[in-house]
Design an enzyme around this catalytic site. Structure first.
Site, short mmCIF file in Angstrom:
data_model
loop_
_atom_site.label_atom_id
_atom_site.label_comp_id
_atom_site.label_asym_id
_atom_site.label_seq_id
_atom_site.Cartn_x
_atom_site.Cartn_y
_atom_site.Cartn_z
N GLU A 90 12.04 54.83 -2.87
CA GLU A 90 13.47 55.10 -3.00
C GLU A 90 13.83 56.56 -2.74
O GLU A 90 14.90 56.85 -2.18
CB GLU A 90 13.95 54.68 -4.40
CG GLU A 90 13.89 53.20 -4.67
CD GLU A 90 12.52 52.73 -5.15
OE1 GLU A 90 12.34 51.51 -5.32
OE2 GLU A 90 11.62 53.59 -5.33
N ASP A 130 15.25 39.53 -16.22
CA ASP A 130 14.46 40.68 -15.78
C ASP A 130 14.27 41.70 -16.90
O ASP A 130 13.34 42.51 -16.86
CB ASP A 130 15.12 41.36 -14.57
CG ASP A 130 14.94 40.55 -13.29
OD1 ASP A 130 14.29 39.49 -13.35
OD2 ASP A 130 15.44 40.98 -12.25
N ARG A 148 23.97 40.97 -10.23
CA ARG A 148 23.10 39.91 -9.72
C ARG A 148 23.67 38.51 -9.95
O ARG A 148 23.57 37.64 -9.09
CB ARG A 148 21.74 40.00 -10.43
CG ARG A 148 20.80 38.86 -10.08
CD ARG A 148 19.60 38.86 -11.01
NE ARG A 148 18.62 37.85 -10.64
CZ ARG A 148 17.54 37.57 -11.35
NH1 ARG A 148 17.31 38.21 -12.47
NH2 ARG A 148 16.70 36.64 -10.95
#
Length: 327
Positions: A66, A125, A175
């Protein structure tokens, strides 16, 4: 302004704001050959895959890197390209914050940063992947614009708008599949908040998918108070652009209703509520409550369960709104 029957979730399409981002990228790719997309090994999850499939020669896969992605994007912007970089918000801007600050924002390069999987509604998650600090760390950086769209239609509009703005730009994406309650012709302009519901006794200011719960909760709180013989009405403001704030409309709402609640899927420190409080404390102080994540990390669970656990469900929000109004 909003979809017909928008209060009935069964009548609405459910789609994640990340889907709106993916659609926006494809729309931009067809219009502007200078648009390029970079991703850090998460092209399917961030929906940048849709751009890759259409325009493979303008897509760069940087792998799990990243920090490098931010640096490459800054260089591309300096050469006249319009780069969009995509990853989970915990990794971009979470992991590459210094590169975004120094290489992109300090040089005022028009890189567009898409932080997906933001908020506790990421779900199973868990805490490590639930970015609930990203607005705070981004809005403090000079030169950057920060936008948190409420549904997939608004996310597509924000993505397309970002390409035409010659500045660094952060767009926050979720999401889970949330209600699509705005329309194609719903007004949207960077830096301009929109009133989604009128009222005279309180203003709720919110952004992102949690805005839908905020609207439903405002109606629920009104019903509860009506049963107790109290006639109140609540204004709801969609403040999708957190930086720069629409100062004029926020101050006007404070002057009209004298009470403000902010609702966000983010830490109560440093997010939308903090930005509104900073403004009003200097311009027009009023009684205010900030609702969000109260100085704790996220947890694993289904989005609905987590909203309930963190006090962001419609029922929990309506109780907090009601109690604030009668306090």
């Amino acid at each position: 302004m909003l979809q017909e029957n928008f209060l009935d979730i069964s009548k609405l399409e459910l789609q994640a704001t990340r889907d709106g981002y993916g659609k926006g990228l494809v729309e931009l790719g067809e219009k502007n050959k200078n648009v390029v997309v970079l991703c850090a090994d998460l092209s399917e999850s961030t929906r940048s895959l849709w751009f890759k499939e259409k325009f493979p020669d303008r897509f760069l896969e940087l792998g799990v890197a990243e920090q490098n992605m931010a640096l490459v994007a800054s260089g591309l912007a300096a050469c006249g390209k319009i780069p969009f970089i995509s990853s989970y918000a915990m990794f971009s801007p979470g992991r590459n914050w210094e590169q975004i600050r120094t290489t992109i924002c300090y040089n005022n390069q028009p890189v567009k940063i898409a932080g997906a999987h933001a908020g506790v509604s990421v779900g199973p998650d868990g805490a490590t992947h639930q970015a609930i600090e990203d607005i705070a760390i981004m809005r403090v950086i000079p030169n950057i614009i920060v936008v948190n769209p409420c549904d997939s239609i608004e996310a597509q509009k924000a993505t397309v708008a970002a390409a035409s703005i010659n500045k660094p730009f952060y767009i926050r994406l979720a999401r889970f599949n949330s209600p699509v309650f705005t329309k194609e012709d719903t007004p949207f302009k960077i830096g301009k908040a929109e009133i989604f519901k009128e009222g005279k006794d309180l203003t709720i200011i919110s952004s992102g998918p949690i805005l839908y719960n905020a609207i439903l909760a405002s109606y629920e709180a009104e019903k509860k108070l009506s049963k107790e013989g109290k006639d109140v009405s609540i204004k709801v403001l969609n403040c999708h652009t957190i930086k720069p704030l629409d100062k004029e409309i926020i101050i006007n709402c404070a002057q009209e209703t004298k009470r403000i609640i902010t609702i966000e899927e983010h830490q109560v420190n440093g997010g939308l509520g903090g930005a509104v409080a900073e403004l009003l404390s200097q311009e027009f102080p009023v009684k205010m409550k900030i609702i969000g994540i109260n100085d704790r990390f996220g947890e694993s669970g289904e989005p609905g369960e987590l909203y309930e656990n963190f006090g962001l469900s419609v029922n929990k929000l309506s109780e907090q709104i009601k109690n604030f109004l009668i306090s």
